[in-house]
Design an enzyme around this catalytic site. Structure first.
Site, mmCIF file in Angstrom:
data_model
loop_
_atom_site.group_PDB
_atom_site.id
_atom_site.type_symbol
_atom_site.label_atom_id
_atom_site.label_comp_id
_atom_site.label_asym_id
_atom_site.label_seq_id
_atom_site.Cartn_x
_atom_site.Cartn_y
_atom_site.Cartn_z
ATOM 1 N N TYR A 1 7.751 45.744 -64.495
ATOM 2 C CA TYR A 1 6.867 46.731 -63.843
ATOM 3 C C TYR A 1 5.460 46.140 -63.703
ATOM 4 O O TYR A 1 4.852 46.216 -62.617
ATOM 5 C CB TYR A 1 6.830 48.045 -64.634
ATOM 6 C CG TYR A 1 5.879 49.056 -64.014
ATOM 7 C CD1 TYR A 1 6.155 49.626 -62.772
ATOM 8 C CD2 TYR A 1 4.691 49.416 -64.654
ATOM 9 C CE1 TYR A 1 5.277 50.535 -62.187
ATOM 10 C CE2 TYR A 1 3.815 50.323 -64.082
ATOM 11 C CZ TYR A 1 4.107 50.877 -62.844
ATOM 12 O OH TYR A 1 3.232 51.768 -62.259
ATOM 13 N N SER B 1 -2.062 49.798 -60.556
ATOM 14 C CA SER B 1 -1.950 50.410 -61.891
ATOM 15 C C SER B 1 -2.778 49.566 -62.856
ATOM 16 O O SER B 1 -3.061 48.395 -62.570
ATOM 17 C CB SER B 1 -0.481 50.385 -62.340
ATOM 18 O OG SER B 1 -0.357 50.709 -63.708
HETATM 19 P P1 NDP Z 1 6.261 60.071 -59.241
HETATM 20 O O1 NDP Z 1 7.571 59.662 -59.802
HETATM 21 O O2 NDP Z 1 5.775 61.443 -59.536
HETATM 22 O O3 NDP Z 1 6.252 59.834 -57.651
HETATM 23 C C1 NDP Z 1 6.764 58.634 -57.103
HETATM 24 C C2 NDP Z 1 6.889 58.760 -55.607
HETATM 25 O O4 NDP Z 1 7.426 57.518 -55.088
HETATM 26 C C3 NDP Z 1 7.833 59.861 -55.178
HETATM 27 O O5 NDP Z 1 7.324 60.545 -54.074
HETATM 28 C C4 NDP Z 1 9.107 59.115 -54.779
HETATM 29 O O6 NDP Z 1 9.783 59.791 -53.736
HETATM 30 C C5 NDP Z 1 8.521 57.808 -54.235
HETATM 31 N N1 NDP Z 1 9.539 56.763 -54.288
HETATM 32 C C6 NDP Z 1 10.052 56.152 -55.377
HETATM 33 N N2 NDP Z 1 11.058 55.325 -55.035
HETATM 34 C C7 NDP Z 1 11.182 55.424 -53.681
HETATM 35 C C8 NDP Z 1 12.057 54.835 -52.726
HETATM 36 N N3 NDP Z 1 13.012 53.965 -53.090
HETATM 37 N N4 NDP Z 1 11.919 55.161 -51.423
HETATM 38 C C9 NDP Z 1 10.955 56.027 -51.046
HETATM 39 N N5 NDP Z 1 10.092 56.614 -51.891
HETATM 40 C C10 NDP Z 1 10.210 56.328 -53.189
HETATM 41 O O7 NDP Z 1 5.225 58.989 -59.793
HETATM 42 P P2 NDP Z 1 3.642 58.814 -59.573
HETATM 43 O O8 NDP Z 1 3.107 59.827 -58.647
HETATM 44 O O9 NDP Z 1 3.034 58.681 -60.904
HETATM 45 O O10 NDP Z 1 3.643 57.367 -58.901
HETATM 46 C C11 NDP Z 1 2.996 57.087 -57.669
HETATM 47 C C12 NDP Z 1 2.476 55.652 -57.726
HETATM 48 O O11 NDP Z 1 1.463 55.573 -58.735
HETATM 49 C C13 NDP Z 1 3.527 54.604 -58.085
HETATM 50 O O12 NDP Z 1 3.309 53.450 -57.297
HETATM 51 C C14 NDP Z 1 3.237 54.304 -59.550
HETATM 52 O O13 NDP Z 1 3.645 53.014 -59.915
HETATM 53 C C15 NDP Z 1 1.731 54.455 -59.551
HETATM 54 N N6 NDP Z 1 1.110 54.680 -60.845
HETATM 55 C C16 NDP Z 1 1.473 55.740 -61.650
HETATM 56 C C17 NDP Z 1 0.848 55.936 -62.865
HETATM 57 C C18 NDP Z 1 1.226 57.014 -63.818
HETATM 58 O O14 NDP Z 1 0.888 56.914 -65.011
HETATM 59 N N7 NDP Z 1 1.900 58.071 -63.365
HETATM 60 C C19 NDP Z 1 -0.253 55.063 -63.290
HETATM 61 C C20 NDP Z 1 -0.517 53.972 -62.397
HETATM 62 C C21 NDP Z 1 0.103 53.825 -61.210
HETATM 63 P P3 NDP Z 1 11.369 60.068 -53.713
HETATM 64 O O15 NDP Z 1 11.872 60.037 -55.130
HETATM 65 O O16 NDP Z 1 11.500 61.405 -53.064
HETATM 66 O O17 NDP Z 1 11.912 58.974 -52.878
HETATM 67 C C1 8X3 Z 2 1.715 53.478 -64.911
HETATM 68 C C2 8X3 Z 2 0.835 53.344 -66.089
HETATM 69 O O1 8X3 Z 2 0.722 52.373 -68.466
HETATM 70 O O2 8X3 Z 2 2.740 53.589 -67.822
HETATM 71 O O3 8X3 Z 2 1.463 52.473 -63.991
HETATM 72 O O4 8X3 Z 2 2.308 51.398 -66.927
HETATM 73 S S1 8X3 Z 2 1.706 52.626 -67.374
#
Ligand code: NDP
Ligand code: 8X3
Length: 249
Positions: A150, A137
């Protein structure tokens, strides 16, 4: 069997979009997450071979057991995308919830390590010159107020990626990271524990990234010839200059 990719956290957002993109490119997929029904619905609409594994990545035994159930042929994984992750809360450390800290550290760091350990060893044992991509991220590059833990977990992901790139270098395994900025997924709804109004405000007044923007970047990394490793890719919405500077209308 086509080339096999494993994506963690494929039930929503970036992971789901990456599953769709890789399936269009003909990859066989192992998709994981806790929400079994979502995994099954996703698998049903993809036109490639899919194995779904439902487990909580914070639970090391459950994760190990689930991966062990894969038939031997499915352990020939060429691409691992460590995507499962989340944020919980947005508070200063002096008001933070230690349970939220545990959830983030156990998921984003320890869960990622568990899966990385198993799958990278499989790649080595099988002489697969594969590719491992961690979803970091912009929070892994800088810190913003109240994002403390985070941000720490994503800084840890960056460090783990750098270490694994060195450790897996003798085996020809490529290791890289994608560091997305603000991407509209379920991320903020999860961070604010179901408060959809608060979550919507994060993305109001500018055009955030879409999950498909990150999936396209993944395809670019995966489609490079084997002598090219995109080690680190930072992607932000045009309106975003840093974690704290976002041009809003
Ligand atoms: P979502 O919440 O849409 O998706 C998160 C995914 O992670 C889901 O499929 C969820 O599956 C899975 N997950 C979370 N906790 C668990 C767990 N304990 N066990 C298994 N699976 C888990 O978020 P994003 O798609 O945005 O996030 C995906 C990645 O991208 C993350 O690592 C996030 O930190 C990163 N990210 C996101 C950004 C944003 O702005 N959205 C920016 C930068 C990075 P389920 O709940 O079914 O278990
Ligand atoms: C997710 C992006 O800016 O919300 O990793 O931390 S931010």
């Amino acid at each position: 069997m086509n080339r096999i990719a494993l994506i963690t956290g494929a039930t929503a957002g970036i992971g789901e979009a990456m599953a769709e993109a890789l399936s269009e490119a003909g990859w066989s997929l192992i998709l994981t997450g806790r929400r079994t029904e979502r995994l099954e619905l996703l698998a049903a609409r993809l036109s490639v071979s899919v194995k779904t594994l439902s487990f909580d990545i914070r639970d090391r035994s459950a994760t190990t057991l689930a991966l062990d159930t894969l038939p031997e042929a499915w352990k020939n994984i060429e691409l691992l995308v460590n995507n499962a992750g989340l944020s919980q809360g947005l508070d200063p450390v002096h008001q933070g919830n230690p349970e939220d800290w545990d959830t983030m550290i156990d998921t984003n760091v320890k869960g990622l390590l568990t899966v990385s350990r198993i799958v990278s060893q499989w790649m080595i044992d099988r002489h697969i010159q594969g590719q491992i991509i961690h979803i970091s991220s912009t929070a892994g590059k800088e810190v913003y107020p109240n994002g403390n833990v985070y941000c720490a977990t994503k800084h840890a992901v960056e460090a783990i990626a750098k270490g694994m790139r060195m450790e897996l270098n003798p085996y020809g395994i490529r290791v890289g990271t994608i560091a997305p900025g603000l991407t509209e997924t379920e991320f903020s709804v999860v961070r604010f524990k179901g408060d959809t109004e608060k979550a919507a405000k994060v993305y109001a007044g500018f055009e955030p990234l879409k999950a498909t923007d990150i999936a396209e970047a993944l395809l670019f990394m995966v489609n490079r010839p084997t002598h090219v490793n995109i080690a680190d890719l930072v992607i932000m919405p045009t309106a975003q200059a840093s974690s704290t500077i976002v041009l809003k209308k």
